[in-house]
Design a protein around this motif. Structure first.
Motif, mmCIF file in Angstrom:
data_model
loop_
_atom_site.group_PDB
_atom_site.id
_atom_site.type_symbol
_atom_site.label_atom_id
_atom_site.label_comp_id
_atom_site.label_asym_id
_atom_site.label_seq_id
_atom_site.Cartn_x
_atom_site.Cartn_y
_atom_site.Cartn_z
ATOM 1 N N LEU A 247 0.830 -1.197 0.000
ATOM 2 C CA LEU A 247 0.000 0.000 0.000
ATOM 3 C C LEU A 247 0.870 1.255 0.000
ATOM 4 C CD1 LEU A 247 -2.536 -1.375 2.543
ATOM 5 C CD2 LEU A 247 -2.973 -0.950 0.144
ATOM 6 N N GLY A 248 0.419 2.260 -0.741
ATOM 7 C CA GLY A 248 1.167 3.504 -0.854
ATOM 8 C C GLY A 248 2.090 3.541 -2.058
ATOM 9 N N TYR A 249 2.234 2.435 -2.761
ATOM 10 C CA TYR A 249 3.048 2.376 -3.967
ATOM 11 C C TYR A 249 2.123 2.379 -5.180
ATOM 12 C CZ TYR A 249 7.107 1.585 -1.085
ATOM 13 O OH TYR A 249 8.117 1.742 -0.173
ATOM 14 N N PRO A 250 2.662 2.584 -6.388
ATOM 15 C CA PRO A 250 1.803 2.769 -7.566
ATOM 16 C C PRO A 250 0.738 1.695 -7.800
ATOM 17 C CG PRO A 250 4.031 3.381 -8.120
ATOM 18 C CD PRO A 250 4.076 2.787 -6.715
ATOM 19 N N ALA A 251 1.008 0.444 -7.493
ATOM 20 C CA ALA A 251 0.010 -0.598 -7.738
ATOM 21 C C ALA A 251 -1.175 -0.492 -6.778
ATOM 22 C CB ALA A 251 0.651 -1.979 -7.637
ATOM 23 N N CYS A 252 -0.964 0.055 -5.580
ATOM 24 C CA CYS A 252 -2.004 0.217 -4.546
ATOM 25 C C CYS A 252 -1.802 1.581 -3.874
ATOM 26 C CB CYS A 252 -1.910 -0.877 -3.494
ATOM 27 S SG CYS A 252 -2.021 -2.547 -4.120
ATOM 28 N N PRO A 253 -2.091 2.668 -4.562
ATOM 29 C CA PRO A 253 -1.724 3.994 -4.050
ATOM 30 C C PRO A 253 -2.532 4.495 -2.850
ATOM 31 C CG PRO A 253 -2.971 4.206 -6.075
ATOM 32 C CD PRO A 253 -2.710 2.743 -5.875
ATOM 33 N N ASP A 254 -3.695 3.953 -2.591
ATOM 34 C CA ASP A 254 -4.578 4.490 -1.552
ATOM 35 C C ASP A 254 -4.235 3.911 -0.183
ATOM 36 O OD1 ASP A 254 -6.572 5.651 -0.100
ATOM 37 O OD2 ASP A 254 -8.216 4.858 -1.314
ATOM 38 N N LEU A 255 -3.539 4.699 0.640
ATOM 39 C CA LEU A 255 -3.164 4.232 1.980
ATOM 40 C C LEU A 255 -4.372 3.967 2.863
ATOM 41 C CD1 LEU A 255 -0.030 6.277 3.082
ATOM 42 C CD2 LEU A 255 -0.221 3.831 2.675
ATOM 43 N N GLU A 256 -5.506 4.590 2.578
ATOM 44 C CA GLU A 256 -6.706 4.364 3.388
ATOM 45 C C GLU A 256 -7.153 2.903 3.348
ATOM 46 O OE1 GLU A 256 -9.795 7.184 2.582
ATOM 47 O OE2 GLU A 256 -8.423 8.867 2.758
ATOM 48 N N ASP A 257 -6.761 2.171 2.316
ATOM 49 C CA ASP A 257 -7.085 0.740 2.249
ATOM 50 C C ASP A 257 -6.412 -0.039 3.372
ATOM 51 O OD1 ASP A 257 -8.776 0.985 0.079
ATOM 52 O OD2 ASP A 257 -7.189 0.616 -1.381
ATOM 53 N N ARG A 258 -5.343 0.515 3.920
ATOM 54 C CA ARG A 258 -4.654 -0.147 5.024
ATOM 55 C C ARG A 258 -5.588 -0.312 6.227
ATOM 56 N NH1 ARG A 258 0.953 2.070 5.705
ATOM 57 N NH2 ARG A 258 1.563 0.335 4.400
ATOM 58 N N ALA A 259 -6.531 0.608 6.424
ATOM 59 C CA ALA A 259 -7.485 0.513 7.534
ATOM 60 C C ALA A 259 -8.373 -0.721 7.367
ATOM 61 C CB ALA A 259 -8.329 1.779 7.626
ATOM 62 N N LYS A 260 -8.730 -1.052 6.138
ATOM 63 C CA LYS A 260 -9.554 -2.237 5.893
ATOM 64 C C LYS A 260 -8.791 -3.508 6.247
ATOM 65 C CE LYS A 260 -11.743 0.158 2.062
ATOM 66 N NZ LYS A 260 -11.806 0.259 0.607
ATOM 67 N N ILE A 261 -7.519 -3.540 5.867
ATOM 68 C CA ILE A 261 -6.694 -4.709 6.172
ATOM 69 C C ILE A 261 -6.490 -4.820 7.677
ATOM 70 C CG2 ILE A 261 -4.396 -5.724 5.889
ATOM 71 C CD1 ILE A 261 -4.387 -4.458 3.068
ATOM 72 N N ALA A 262 -6.225 -3.692 8.333
ATOM 73 C CA ALA A 262 -6.025 -3.691 9.782
ATOM 74 C C ALA A 262 -7.289 -4.164 10.499
ATOM 75 C CB ALA A 262 -5.615 -2.307 10.260
ATOM 76 N N LEU B 281 -9.443 -6.320 9.416
ATOM 77 C CA LEU B 281 -9.549 -7.768 9.231
ATOM 78 C C LEU B 281 -8.499 -8.549 10.025
ATOM 79 C CD1 LEU B 281 -10.139 -7.892 5.385
ATOM 80 C CD2 LEU B 281 -11.814 -8.415 7.167
ATOM 81 N N LEU B 282 -7.266 -8.060 10.035
ATOM 82 C CA LEU B 282 -6.171 -8.811 10.640
ATOM 83 C C LEU B 282 -5.905 -8.475 12.098
ATOM 84 C CD1 LEU B 282 -3.610 -8.767 7.694
ATOM 85 C CD2 LEU B 282 -5.241 -10.545 8.309
ATOM 86 N N ARG B 283 -6.407 -7.356 12.580
ATOM 87 C CA ARG B 283 -6.222 -6.919 13.969
ATOM 88 C C ARG B 283 -4.743 -6.954 14.383
ATOM 89 N NH1 ARG B 283 -8.905 -10.003 17.792
ATOM 90 N NH2 ARG B 283 -8.708 -11.816 16.464
ATOM 91 N N PRO B 284 -3.901 -6.120 13.778
ATOM 92 C CA PRO B 284 -2.463 -6.146 14.062
ATOM 93 C C PRO B 284 -2.106 -5.781 15.498
ATOM 94 C CG PRO B 284 -3.025 -4.205 12.796
ATOM 95 C CD PRO B 284 -4.250 -5.077 12.833
ATOM 96 N N GLU B 285 -3.032 -5.157 16.223
ATOM 97 C CA GLU B 285 -2.761 -4.812 17.624
ATOM 98 C C GLU B 285 -2.497 -6.073 18.461
ATOM 99 O OE1 GLU B 285 -7.153 -5.286 17.070
ATOM 100 O OE2 GLU B 285 -5.619 -4.137 16.018
ATOM 101 N N ARG B 286 -2.940 -7.227 17.966
ATOM 102 C CA ARG B 286 -2.689 -8.491 18.670
ATOM 103 C C ARG B 286 -1.197 -8.790 18.784
ATOM 104 N NH1 ARG B 286 -4.861 -12.985 15.623
ATOM 105 N NH2 ARG B 286 -4.369 -11.674 13.866
ATOM 106 N N ILE B 287 -0.415 -8.259 17.845
ATOM 107 C CA ILE B 287 1.033 -8.496 17.867
ATOM 108 C C ILE B 287 1.804 -7.206 18.133
ATOM 109 C CG2 ILE B 287 0.911 -10.564 16.437
ATOM 110 C CD1 ILE B 287 1.850 -8.789 14.063
ATOM 111 N N GLY B 288 1.120 -6.185 18.643
ATOM 112 C CA GLY B 288 1.794 -4.949 19.025
ATOM 113 C C GLY B 288 1.984 -3.938 17.917
ATOM 114 N N VAL B 289 1.256 -4.079 16.809
ATOM 115 C CA VAL B 289 1.345 -3.130 15.700
ATOM 116 C C VAL B 289 0.076 -2.290 15.692
ATOM 117 C CG1 VAL B 289 1.509 -2.880 13.184
ATOM 118 C CG2 VAL B 289 2.799 -4.671 14.346
ATOM 119 N N GLU B 290 0.255 -0.981 15.539
ATOM 120 C CA GLU B 290 -0.889 -0.072 15.521
ATOM 121 C C GLU B 290 -0.889 0.759 14.251
ATOM 122 O OE1 GLU B 290 -1.275 2.211 19.051
ATOM 123 O OE2 GLU B 290 -0.980 0.478 20.354
ATOM 124 N N LEU B 291 -2.068 1.197 13.864
ATOM 125 C CA LEU B 291 -2.251 2.030 12.678
ATOM 126 C C LEU B 291 -2.522 3.455 13.131
ATOM 127 C CD1 LEU B 291 -2.521 1.928 9.576
ATOM 128 C CD2 LEU B 291 -4.967 1.550 9.909
#
Length: 71
Positions: free
Chosen positions: A16-31, A33-43
């Motif tokens: 995300l954020g690169y030419p093939a997937c430029p919209d960083l807001e899509d990262r919120a959708k992935i987050a 689904l995957l709930r990265p806070e479970r492993i200490g990663v936050e958005l």
């Protein structure tokens, strides 16, 4: 250009954020689904992952997967 875009494996990695997937807001959708806070990663509100060295990507393993609609 054709040689630069060609991959030598079956599949592609899209970040995300690169030419093939430029919209960083899509990262919120992935987050969501995957709930990265479970492993200490936050958005952040700016759609950045923390801690700083965290990364995410969409990995597709398929013989027809390619970047930028290149064939």
């Amino acid at each position: 250009i054709d040689g630069m875009l060609r991959t030598e494996y079956q599949g592609c990695r899209y970040s995300l954020g690169y030419p093939a997937c430029p919209d960083l807001e899509d990262r919120a959708k992935i987050a969501h689904l995957l709930r990265p806070e479970r492993i200490g990663v936050e958005l952040s509100e700016e759609y950045q992952l923390h801690p700083e060295q965290s990364t995410d990507a969409l990995v597709l393993h398929h013989p027809e997967a390619n970047y930028f609609n290149a064939r």
